[in-house]
Design a protein around this motif. Structure first.
Motif, PDB file in Angstrom:
ATOM      1  N   ALA A  50       0.701  -1.041   0.059  1.00  5.46           N
ATOM      2  CA  ALA A  50       0.030  -0.167  -0.186  1.00  5.46           C
ATOM      3  C   ALA A  50       0.959   1.333   0.019  1.00  5.46           C
ATOM      4  O   ALA A  50       0.588   2.004  -0.909  1.00  5.46           O
ATOM      5  N   ASP A  51       1.597   1.411   1.058  1.00  5.10           N
ATOM      6  CA  ASP A  51       2.672   2.042   1.168  1.00  5.10           C
ATOM      7  C   ASP A  51       3.389   2.260  -0.923  1.00  5.10           C
ATOM      8  O   ASP A  51       3.640   3.885  -1.363  1.00  5.10           O
ATOM      9  N   VAL A  52       4.312   1.925  -1.447  1.00  2.03           N
ATOM     10  CA  VAL A  52       4.419   1.986  -2.939  1.00  2.03           C
ATOM     11  C   VAL A  52       3.501   2.047  -3.550  1.00  2.03           C
ATOM     12  O   VAL A  52       4.078   2.912  -4.284  1.00  2.03           O
ATOM     13  N   LEU A  53       2.404   1.761  -3.406  1.00  2.00           N
ATOM     14  CA  LEU A  53       1.201   2.177  -4.129  1.00  2.00           C
ATOM     15  C   LEU A  53       0.145   3.413  -4.198  1.00  2.00           C
ATOM     16  O   LEU A  53       0.500   3.490  -5.127  1.00  2.00           O
ATOM     17  N   GLU A  54       0.867   4.283  -2.989  1.00  2.00           N
ATOM     18  CA  GLU A  54       0.319   5.178  -2.455  1.00  2.00           C
ATOM     19  C   GLU A  54       2.053   6.008  -3.313  1.00  2.00           C
ATOM     20  O   GLU A  54       1.773   7.485  -4.046  1.00  2.00           O
ATOM     21  N   ALA A  55       2.995   6.229  -3.387  1.00  2.00           N
ATOM     22  CA  ALA A  55       4.148   6.636  -4.200  1.00  2.00           C
ATOM     23  C   ALA A  55       4.385   6.948  -4.460  1.00  2.00           C
ATOM     24  O   ALA A  55       4.435   8.103  -5.760  1.00  2.00           O
ATOM     25  N   ASP A  56       3.127   5.418  -5.883  1.00  2.00           N
ATOM     26  CA  ASP A  56       3.287   4.924  -7.591  1.00  2.00           C
ATOM     27  C   ASP A  56       2.486   6.826  -7.760  1.00  2.00           C
ATOM     28  O   ASP A  56       2.559   7.511  -8.910  1.00  2.00           O
ATOM     29  N   TRP A  76      11.543  12.293  -8.727  1.00  2.00           N
ATOM     30  CA  TRP A  76      11.737  10.681  -8.446  1.00  2.00           C
ATOM     31  C   TRP A  76      12.563  10.704  -7.472  1.00  2.00           C
ATOM     32  O   TRP A  76      12.282   9.977  -6.513  1.00  2.00           O
ATOM     33  N   ALA A  77      12.925  12.190  -6.829  1.00  2.00           N
ATOM     34  CA  ALA A  77      14.370  12.120  -5.852  1.00  2.00           C
ATOM     35  C   ALA A  77      12.850  11.718  -4.386  1.00  2.00           C
ATOM     36  O   ALA A  77      13.485  10.586  -3.681  1.00  2.00           O
ATOM     37  N   GLU A  78      11.717  12.501  -4.346  1.00  2.00           N
ATOM     38  CA  GLU A  78      10.631  11.806  -3.327  1.00  2.00           C
ATOM     39  C   GLU A  78      10.120  11.020  -3.025  1.00  2.00           C
ATOM     40  O   GLU A  78      10.226  10.184  -2.062  1.00  2.00           O
ATOM     41  N   TYR A  79      10.146  10.665  -4.686  1.00  2.00           N
ATOM     42  CA  TYR A  79       9.662   8.792  -4.757  1.00  2.00           C
ATOM     43  C   TYR A  79      10.575   7.457  -4.432  1.00  2.00           C
ATOM     44  O   TYR A  79      10.009   6.504  -3.608  1.00  2.00           O
ATOM     45  N   GLU A  80      11.509   8.119  -4.786  1.00  2.00           N
ATOM     46  CA  GLU A  80      12.778   6.677  -4.341  1.00  2.00           C
ATOM     47  C   GLU A  80      12.998   7.040  -2.526  1.00  2.00           C
ATOM     48  O   GLU A  80      13.336   5.901  -1.625  1.00  2.00           O
ATOM     49  N   HIS A  81      12.479   8.178  -2.548  1.00  2.00           N
ATOM     50  CA  HIS A  81      12.973   8.330  -0.778  1.00  2.00           C
ATOM     51  C   HIS A  81      11.332   7.856  -0.030  1.00  2.00           C
ATOM     52  O   HIS A  81      12.287   7.081   0.865  1.00  2.00           O
ATOM     53  N   GLU A  82      10.549   7.595  -0.319  1.00  2.00           N
ATOM     54  CA  GLU A  82       8.848   6.871  -0.196  1.00  2.00           C
ATOM     55  C   GLU A  82       9.634   5.431  -0.113  1.00  2.00           C
ATOM     56  O   GLU A  82       9.153   4.225   0.531  1.00  2.00           O
ATOM     57  N   LEU A  83      10.058   4.802  -1.233  1.00  2.00           N
ATOM     58  CA  LEU A  83      10.324   3.542  -1.254  1.00  2.00           C
ATOM     59  C   LEU A  83      11.369   3.073  -0.122  1.00  2.00           C
ATOM     60  O   LEU A  83      11.184   2.124   0.591  1.00  2.00           O
ATOM     61  N   VAL A  84      12.427   3.987  -0.309  1.00  2.00           N
ATOM     62  CA  VAL A  84      13.209   3.182   0.849  1.00  2.00           C
ATOM     63  C   VAL A  84      12.695   3.671   1.991  1.00  2.00           C
ATOM     64  O   VAL A  84      12.597   2.259   2.738  1.00  2.00           O
ATOM     65  N   ASP A  85      11.910   4.069   2.569  1.00  2.00           N
ATOM     66  CA  ASP A  85      11.281   4.347   3.881  1.00  2.00           C
ATOM     67  C   ASP A  85       9.984   3.263   3.974  1.00  2.00           C
ATOM     68  O   ASP A  85      10.054   2.658   5.276  1.00  2.00           O
ATOM     69  N   ALA A  86       9.426   2.982   3.306  1.00  2.00           N
ATOM     70  CA  ALA A  86       8.310   1.926   3.010  1.00  2.00           C
ATOM     71  C   ALA A  86       9.178   0.124   3.427  1.00  2.00           C
ATOM     72  O   ALA A  86       8.644  -0.275   4.339  1.00  2.00           O
ATOM     73  N   ASP A  87      10.668   0.556   2.342  1.00  2.00           N
ATOM     74  CA  ASP A  87      11.130  -0.835   2.765  1.00  2.00           C
ATOM     75  C   ASP A  87      11.436  -0.925   4.206  1.00  2.00           C
ATOM     76  O   ASP A  87      12.028  -2.501   4.893  1.00  2.00           O
ATOM     77  N   LYS A  88      12.493  -0.042   4.703  1.00  2.00           N
ATOM     78  CA  LYS A  88      13.066   0.247   5.986  1.00  2.00           C
ATOM     79  C   LYS A  88      11.991  -0.268   6.935  1.00  2.00           C
ATOM     80  O   LYS A  88      12.357  -0.668   8.238  1.00  2.00           O
ATOM     81  N   ASP A  89      10.549  -0.131   6.496  1.00  2.00           N
ATOM     82  CA  ASP A  89       9.416  -0.422   7.649  1.00  2.00           C
ATOM     83  C   ASP A  89       9.374  -1.476   7.306  1.00  2.00           C
ATOM     84  O   ASP A  89       9.296  -1.866   8.731  1.00  2.00           O
ATOM     85  N   TYR A  90       8.779  -1.768   7.050  1.00  2.00           N
ATOM     86  CA  TYR A  90       8.976  -3.588   6.482  1.00  2.00           C
ATOM     87  C   TYR A  90       9.394  -3.921   7.100  1.00  2.00           C
ATOM     88  O   TYR A  90       9.593  -5.068   7.794  1.00  2.00           O
ATOM     89  N   VAL A  91      10.753  -4.351   7.064  1.00  2.00           N
ATOM     90  CA  VAL A  91      12.103  -5.073   6.957  1.00  2.00           C
ATOM     91  C   VAL A  91      12.095  -5.245   8.597  1.00  2.00           C
ATOM     92  O   VAL A  91      12.289  -5.534   8.984  1.00  2.00           O
ATOM     93  N   LYS A  92      12.275  -4.090   9.432  1.00  2.00           N
ATOM     94  CA  LYS A  92      11.862  -3.486  10.787  1.00  2.00           C
ATOM     95  C   LYS A  92      11.245  -4.162  11.369  1.00  2.00           C
ATOM     96  O   LYS A  92      11.223  -5.574  12.400  1.00  2.00           O
TER      97      LYS A  92
END
Length: 108
Positions: A50-56, A76-92
């Motif tokens: 859902a986070d990735v879809l929202e970033a998209d 694009w920079a904001e998009y990449e930041h959002e993807l990294v943040d979503a992944d970081k939260d998921y991994v945590k």
């Protein structure tokens, strides 16, 4: 129920990978996971999707409104930041539940 979750997860993953492909000209970019950690389809996986879809959606909106190259770079920079943040939260979340995250290498 698991089959429905699997189909939904695959459909969402397919729907959200297009911006990354559209951005193939950039030297580096964040990668969207195509499958969940340890193959576990849980609420954290779906929250990640859902986070990735929202970033998209936000990226597409920002690119439509962009008036120059700087606006596009910022989008694009904001998009990449959002993807990294979503992944970081998921991994945590998955690490807190003792799932193995990453690769395990044996030997050389």
């Amino acid at each position: 129920m698991r089959n429905i979750s699997l189909v939904l997860g695959l459909a969402l993953a397919a729907a959200i990978t297009s911006p990354v492909l559209a951005h193939a000209g950039k030297d580096s970019h964040a990668v969207v996971r195509s499958e969940p950690i340890s193959g576990v389809y849980n609420k954290f996986w779906y929250n990640y999707l859902a986070d990735v879809l929202e970033a998209d959606k936000e990226l597409k909106s920002d690119l439509r409104r962009a008036t120059d190259a700087e606006d596009k770079r910022d989008a694009w920079a904001e998009y990449e930041h959002e993807l990294v943040d979503a992944d970081k939260d998921y991994v945590k979340e998955m690490r807190e539940r003792h799932y193995v995250v990453g690769r395990v290498t044996v030997g050389y």
